[in-house]
Design a protein around this motif. Sequence first.
Motif, PDB file in Angstrom:
ATOM      1  N   GLN A   1      46.871  48.129  19.335  1.00  0.00           N
ATOM      2  CA  GLN A   1      46.228  48.496  20.597  1.00  0.00           C
ATOM      3  C   GLN A   1      46.001  50.000  20.728  1.00  0.00           C
ATOM      4  OE1 GLN A   1      49.007  46.355  23.116  1.00  0.00           O
ATOM      5  NE2 GLN A   1      47.541  44.694  23.395  1.00  0.00           N
ATOM      6  N   ALA A   2      46.900  50.820  20.190  1.00  0.00           N
ATOM      7  CA  ALA A   2      46.709  52.266  20.275  1.00  0.00           C
ATOM      8  C   ALA A   2      45.513  52.717  19.447  1.00  0.00           C
ATOM      9  CB  ALA A   2      47.973  52.995  19.826  1.00  0.00           C
TER      10      ALA A   2
ATOM     11  N   ILE B   1      60.130  57.649  10.976  1.00  0.00           N
ATOM     12  CA  ILE B   1      59.959  58.718   9.989  1.00  0.00           C
ATOM     13  C   ILE B   1      61.069  59.750  10.164  1.00  0.00           C
ATOM     14  CG2 ILE B   1      58.404  60.503   9.121  1.00  0.00           C
ATOM     15  CD1 ILE B   1      56.083  58.855  10.311  1.00  0.00           C
ATOM     16  N   HIS B   2      61.273  60.167  11.416  1.00  0.00           N
ATOM     17  CA  HIS B   2      62.336  61.093  11.795  1.00  0.00           C
ATOM     18  C   HIS B   2      62.560  60.908  13.296  1.00  0.00           C
ATOM     19  CE1 HIS B   2      64.363  64.870  12.867  1.00  0.00           C
ATOM     20  NE2 HIS B   2      64.755  64.916  11.593  1.00  0.00           N
ATOM     21  N   PRO B   3      63.791  61.028  13.768  1.00  0.00           N
ATOM     22  CA  PRO B   3      64.039  60.829  15.204  1.00  0.00           C
ATOM     23  C   PRO B   3      63.211  61.729  16.116  1.00  0.00           C
ATOM     24  CG  PRO B   3      66.103  60.808  14.003  1.00  0.00           C
ATOM     25  CD  PRO B   3      65.045  61.203  13.015  1.00  0.00           C
ATOM     26  N   ASP B   4      62.771  62.882  15.609  1.00  0.00           N
ATOM     27  CA  ASP B   4      61.979  63.794  16.435  1.00  0.00           C
ATOM     28  C   ASP B   4      60.490  63.457  16.458  1.00  0.00           C
ATOM     29  OD1 ASP B   4      64.292  65.135  16.975  1.00  0.00           O
ATOM     30  OD2 ASP B   4      63.900  66.819  15.636  1.00  0.00           O
ATOM     31  N   ILE B   5      60.081  62.494  15.659  1.00  0.00           N
ATOM     32  CA  ILE B   5      58.669  62.092  15.613  1.00  0.00           C
ATOM     33  C   ILE B   5      58.493  60.808  16.426  1.00  0.00           C
ATOM     34  CG2 ILE B   5      56.769  61.353  14.121  1.00  0.00           C
ATOM     35  CD1 ILE B   5      57.955  63.034  11.896  1.00  0.00           C
ATOM     36  N   PRO B   6      57.639  60.821  17.431  1.00  0.00           N
ATOM     37  CA  PRO B   6      57.454  59.618  18.262  1.00  0.00           C
ATOM     38  C   PRO B   6      57.023  58.417  17.419  1.00  0.00           C
ATOM     39  CG  PRO B   6      56.426  61.520  19.289  1.00  0.00           C
ATOM     40  CD  PRO B   6      56.818  61.953  17.914  1.00  0.00           C
ATOM     41  N   ILE B   7      57.542  57.274  17.789  1.00  0.00           N
ATOM     42  CA  ILE B   7      57.188  56.034  17.098  1.00  0.00           C
ATOM     43  C   ILE B   7      55.885  55.502  17.684  1.00  0.00           C
ATOM     44  CG2 ILE B   7      57.880  53.666  16.613  1.00  0.00           C
ATOM     45  CD1 ILE B   7      60.778  54.582  16.800  1.00  0.00           C
ATOM     46  N   ILE B   8      54.960  55.120  16.800  1.00  0.00           N
ATOM     47  CA  ILE B   8      53.674  54.588  17.235  1.00  0.00           C
ATOM     48  C   ILE B   8      53.618  53.084  16.979  1.00  0.00           C
ATOM     49  CG2 ILE B   8      52.471  56.773  16.827  1.00  0.00           C
ATOM     50  CD1 ILE B   8      51.411  55.509  14.206  1.00  0.00           C
TER      51      ILE B   8
END
Length: 210
Positions: free
Chosen positions: A71-72, A110-117
């Motif tokens: 959807q994104a 990927i990394h906790p600081d990268i938002p999950i899409i």
Amino acid sequence: MRFQKFGHACVLVEDADARVLIDPGAFAAGWEGLRDLTAVLVTHQHFDHLDAERLPGLLAANPDAVVYTDQASAGILAEQGIPAEGVAAGASFALNGLSVEAIGVEHAIIHPDIPIIPNVGFLLGGRFFHPGDALTVPKKPVEILGAPTAAPWLKLWEAIDYVRAVAPRIAIPIHEKAAAFPQMYYQNMSKLSAESTAVEIIDDGEVREY
């Protein structure tokens, strides 16, 4: 079911009367020349799965092709004037006699600081599952698996354990362009997968039928 790999995660699947292209991204080549496509499926918005610069040309040359994405990604494409149907886990539809089921919700971390899409995998014809950038294990048996091989979000042991968990008859390595020497990953996947799973390496441009 006929497969042609264009590199990385990009695969053309032909079955029944359908010609379906999955994840035409920037690391793949040759897919822009395809014609008579029934549909384009996109698992998520990352550029190595969705090449927004080349996709419009492909769709112009395939005016009857419909686009299904998470959807994104559908929203991103809409901003570029490209109509796409956003689907979520549990959705199902048919493409010229080929059944498609959406499975999975999120991209792997990927990394906790990268938002999950969002990331949605696609099960075609009840046989071939392309997970995109996730290690989603379908709740139903999968005969042929597109097996992620190398990525910033993936360890080798995770890739192997994923193939073991899905337990397909055939595992086709995908998502290999992140590795300088993917053959090393292929060798380990072949050696460490269950005996009931055959790891089938398809070179760029090569066609296989299963």
